[in-house]
Design an enzyme around this catalytic site. Structure first.
Site, PDB file in Angstrom:
ATOM      1  N   ASN A  34      26.977 -26.473   2.869  1.00  0.00           N
ATOM      2  CA  ASN A  34      26.995 -27.321   1.677  1.00  0.00           C
ATOM      3  C   ASN A  34      25.873 -26.857   0.768  1.00  0.00           C
ATOM      4  OD1 ASN A  34      26.918 -29.352  -0.209  1.00  0.00           O
ATOM      5  ND2 ASN A  34      26.152 -30.933   1.195  1.00  0.00           N
ATOM      6  N   LYS A  42      25.204 -27.722  -2.216  1.00  0.00           N
ATOM      7  CA  LYS A  42      24.721 -28.725  -3.180  1.00  0.00           C
ATOM      8  C   LYS A  42      24.614 -28.082  -4.567  1.00  0.00           C
ATOM      9  CE  LYS A  42      22.614 -31.096   0.647  1.00  0.00           C
ATOM     10  NZ  LYS A  42      21.566 -31.957   1.172  1.00  0.00           N
ATOM     11  N   HIS A  81      29.352 -37.788   0.804  1.00  0.00           N
ATOM     12  CA  HIS A  81      28.025 -37.325   1.219  1.00  0.00           C
ATOM     13  C   HIS A  81      26.991 -38.393   0.842  1.00  0.00           C
ATOM     14  CE1 HIS A  81      24.295 -35.042   1.287  1.00  0.00           C
ATOM     15  NE2 HIS A  81      24.913 -34.210   2.098  1.00  0.00           N
ATOM     16  N   GLU A 116      24.276 -38.256  -0.574  1.00  0.00           N
ATOM     17  CA  GLU A 116      23.740 -38.122  -1.939  1.00  0.00           C
ATOM     18  C   GLU A 116      24.723 -38.699  -2.960  1.00  0.00           C
ATOM     19  OE1 GLU A 116      22.881 -33.938  -1.595  1.00  0.00           O
ATOM     20  OE2 GLU A 116      21.349 -34.438  -0.112  1.00  0.00           O
ATOM     21  N   GLU A 173      25.524 -37.545   9.499  1.00  0.00           N
ATOM     22  CA  GLU A 173      24.303 -37.028   8.880  1.00  0.00           C
ATOM     23  C   GLU A 173      23.290 -38.157   8.724  1.00  0.00           C
ATOM     24  OE1 GLU A 173      25.106 -33.200   6.535  1.00  0.00           O
ATOM     25  OE2 GLU A 173      25.529 -34.860   5.202  1.00  0.00           O
ATOM     26  N   GLY A 205      17.388 -32.525   4.558  1.00  0.00           N
ATOM     27  CA  GLY A 205      16.439 -31.849   3.683  1.00  0.00           C
ATOM     28  C   GLY A 205      14.987 -32.142   4.005  1.00  0.00           C
ATOM     29  N   SER A 208      19.096 -30.945   8.481  1.00  0.00           N
ATOM     30  CA  SER A 208      18.117 -29.920   8.872  1.00  0.00           C
ATOM     31  C   SER A 208      18.588 -29.033  10.026  1.00  0.00           C
ATOM     32  CB  SER A 208      16.753 -30.551   9.188  1.00  0.00           C
ATOM     33  OG  SER A 208      16.247 -31.211   8.038  1.00  0.00           O
TER      34      SER A 208
END
Ligand code: PGA
Length: 262
Positions: free
Chosen positions: A12, A14, A103, A105, A175, A181, A221
């Site tokens: 991904n 992003k 996701h 985000e 996730e 991240g 991560s």
């Protein structure tokens, strides 16, 4: 012991890599991966929308390359007055095979509810692609002991009304938001525990066959240093990789996790 599902390892990107950079990254990745890798693992890359056409043609030109093309999001409608949105029908036309849906985000910054995620999951299927539906808890939720309740709810709402044979073919990505991240990874045991719970909830919603077949990725991560151990867990069938997927050398090592030292 039941045979494990074929893993899917997805990159991904992003909002990273413009289309020139994207071409270089996939060329390098295609060079680094070979037939044995594709026999063992399914691989997808999820570039930004503006790169997708370039990545599609680049992948088409590579010999014996089985990297699948993915998107990071789509709209739930096929067409209409939705300024700035991308139709799932347009993605199908570009040979997109997998679409990440919900996701964290998107949920956090773009207010995507479980209901919106559910609508998008169905739209992705309607257009012949496979959704990768993301779920996961915040640090506060983990510390408050509400991880299970949160994820249970996201899975049930996200799968509502999805046919069992579709559930069987889709991908759920667990996730934990606090691991995305941040360099912090869930321990393999914690990740396994939540992935097993997701499979149990899937069985309640869609039946035992669908639950046995659905692929559950871990994300947060993932890097060469932890990929092998995570991939060794019984209910982890792949990885959704952010930061480490931007560098083709790092991502290839994750895809080739079988060759990494223990
Ligand atoms: P990360 O991102 O690997 O950079 O933690 C994972 C993701 O958000 O899918």
């Amino acid at each position: 012991m039941a045979t494990k599902r074929k893993p899917l390892i997805s990159g991904n990107w992003k909002m990273h890599h413009n289309h020139f950079e994207a071409i270089q990254v996939v060329q390098k990745l295609a060079y680094l991966l070979g037939g044995e890798d594709y026999d063992a693992v399914d691989v997808s890359v999820h570039p930004p929308f503006t790169d997708i056409r370039s990545v599609q043609t680049t992948l088409f030109d590579q010999k014996k390359c089985e990297i699948a093309l993915g998107a990071q999001n789509c709209h739930w409608e096929e067409k209409g007055a939705f300024t700035g949105e991308v139709s799932p029908a347009f993605l199908t036309k570009l040979d997109v095979a997998y679409v990440i849906v919900g996701h964290s985000e998107r949920r956090e910054y773009f207010f995507e509810s479980n209901e919106i995620v559910n609508t998008k999951v169905k739209a992705v299927f309607t257009h012949g692609m496979t959704p990768i539906m993301c779920v996961g808890e915040t640090l506060e939720e983990r510390e408050a002991g509400t991880t299970e309740a949160k994820v249970d709810n996201q899975v049930r709402d996200g799968l509502a009304g999805v046919k069992p044979d579709q559930v069987a073919s889709m991908v759920i990505a667990y996730e934990p938001i606090w691991a995305i991240g941040t360099g912090k990874t869930a321990t393999s045991e914690d990740a396994q525990a939540v992935c097993a719970m997701i499979r149990a909830v899937t069985a309640e919603v869609a039946g035992a066959d669908a639950a046995a077949a659905v692929r559950i990725q871990y994300g947060g991560s993932v890097k060469p240093a932890n990929a092998k151990e995570l991939m060794g867990m019984a209910d982890i069938d792949g990885a959704l990789v952010g930061g480490a997927s931007l560098d083709p050398d790092e991502f290839a090592k994750i895809v080739q996790y079988r060759n990494l030292p223990d």
